[in-house]
Write a protein that holds these residues in place. Structure first.
Motif, PDB file in Angstrom:
ATOM      1  N   ALA A  15     -30.202  18.557  -1.817  1.00  0.00           N
ATOM      2  CA  ALA A  15     -29.429  18.515  -0.520  1.00  0.00           C
ATOM      3  C   ALA A  15     -30.377  17.658   0.489  1.00  0.00           C
ATOM      4  O   ALA A  15     -29.355  16.511   0.980  1.00  0.00           O
ATOM      5  N   ARG A  16     -31.381  17.910   0.332  1.00  0.00           N
ATOM      6  CA  ARG A  16     -32.278  16.733   1.573  1.00  0.00           C
ATOM      7  C   ARG A  16     -31.731  15.393   0.924  1.00  0.00           C
ATOM      8  O   ARG A  16     -31.057  14.345   2.030  1.00  0.00           O
ATOM      9  N   LYS A  17     -31.333  15.179  -0.768  1.00  0.00           N
ATOM     10  CA  LYS A  17     -31.328  13.397  -0.516  1.00  0.00           C
ATOM     11  C   LYS A  17     -29.630  13.209   0.310  1.00  0.00           C
ATOM     12  O   LYS A  17     -29.223  12.348   0.589  1.00  0.00           O
ATOM     13  N   ALA A  18     -28.711  14.054  -0.199  1.00  0.00           N
ATOM     14  CA  ALA A  18     -27.487  13.992   0.459  1.00  0.00           C
ATOM     15  C   ALA A  18     -27.334  14.173   1.921  1.00  0.00           C
ATOM     16  O   ALA A  18     -26.933  13.077   2.728  1.00  0.00           O
ATOM     17  N   ALA A  19     -28.624  14.945   2.088  1.00  0.00           N
ATOM     18  CA  ALA A  19     -28.455  14.150   4.159  1.00  0.00           C
ATOM     19  C   ALA A  19     -28.489  13.455   4.271  1.00  0.00           C
ATOM     20  O   ALA A  19     -28.338  12.603   5.414  1.00  0.00           O
ATOM     21  N   TYR A  20     -29.595  12.807   3.414  1.00  0.00           N
ATOM     22  CA  TYR A  20     -29.956  11.165   3.770  1.00  0.00           C
ATOM     23  C   TYR A  20     -29.467  10.200   3.283  1.00  0.00           C
ATOM     24  O   TYR A  20     -29.028   9.614   4.000  1.00  0.00           O
ATOM     25  N   LEU A  21     -28.109  10.560   2.454  1.00  0.00           N
ATOM     26  CA  LEU A  21     -27.752   9.662   2.127  1.00  0.00           C
ATOM     27  C   LEU A  21     -26.105   9.706   3.035  1.00  0.00           C
ATOM     28  O   LEU A  21     -26.195   8.278   3.960  1.00  0.00           O
ATOM     29  N   ARG A  22     -26.813  11.059   4.161  1.00  0.00           N
ATOM     30  CA  ARG A  22     -24.987  10.807   4.896  1.00  0.00           C
ATOM     31  C   ARG A  22     -25.579  10.153   6.367  1.00  0.00           C
ATOM     32  O   ARG A  22     -24.522   8.927   6.789  1.00  0.00           O
ATOM     33  N   LYS A  23     -26.977  10.294   6.556  1.00  0.00           N
ATOM     34  CA  LYS A  23     -27.327   9.841   7.872  1.00  0.00           C
ATOM     35  C   LYS A  23     -27.592   8.539   7.485  1.00  0.00           C
ATOM     36  O   LYS A  23     -27.433   7.711   8.199  1.00  0.00           O
ATOM     37  N   LYS A  24     -27.530   7.976   6.297  1.00  0.00           N
ATOM     38  CA  LYS A  24     -28.343   6.224   6.245  1.00  0.00           C
ATOM     39  C   LYS A  24     -26.467   5.427   6.027  1.00  0.00           C
ATOM     40  O   LYS A  24     -26.902   4.493   6.906  1.00  0.00           O
ATOM     41  N   LYS A  25     -25.640   6.338   6.534  1.00  0.00           N
ATOM     42  CA  LYS A  25     -24.198   5.180   5.514  1.00  0.00           C
ATOM     43  C   LYS A  25     -23.785   5.423   7.367  1.00  0.00           C
ATOM     44  O   LYS A  25     -22.785   4.463   7.928  1.00  0.00           O
TER      45      LYS A  25
END
Length: 43
Positions: A15-25
């Motif tokens: 969940a943290r990884k998915a949130a990070y990748l969404r924010k990074k994009k």
């Protein structure tokens, strides 16, 4: 470890990884800026 400790932590990690990748994009891409030198080097 009958309480699925590792599974819960792995789900939290995903969940943290998915949130990070969404924010990074959504971050603006860095552009390469070339510095322009003045024609007269004495300046």
């Amino acid at each position: 470890m009958a309480d699925n400790f590792l599974e819960r932590h792995y789900e939290d990690y995903e969940a943290r990884k998915a949130a990070y990748l969404r924010k990074k994009k959504h971050l603006p891409k860095k552009t390469l800026r070339l510095l322009e030198r003045p024609e007269d080097e004495a300046l």
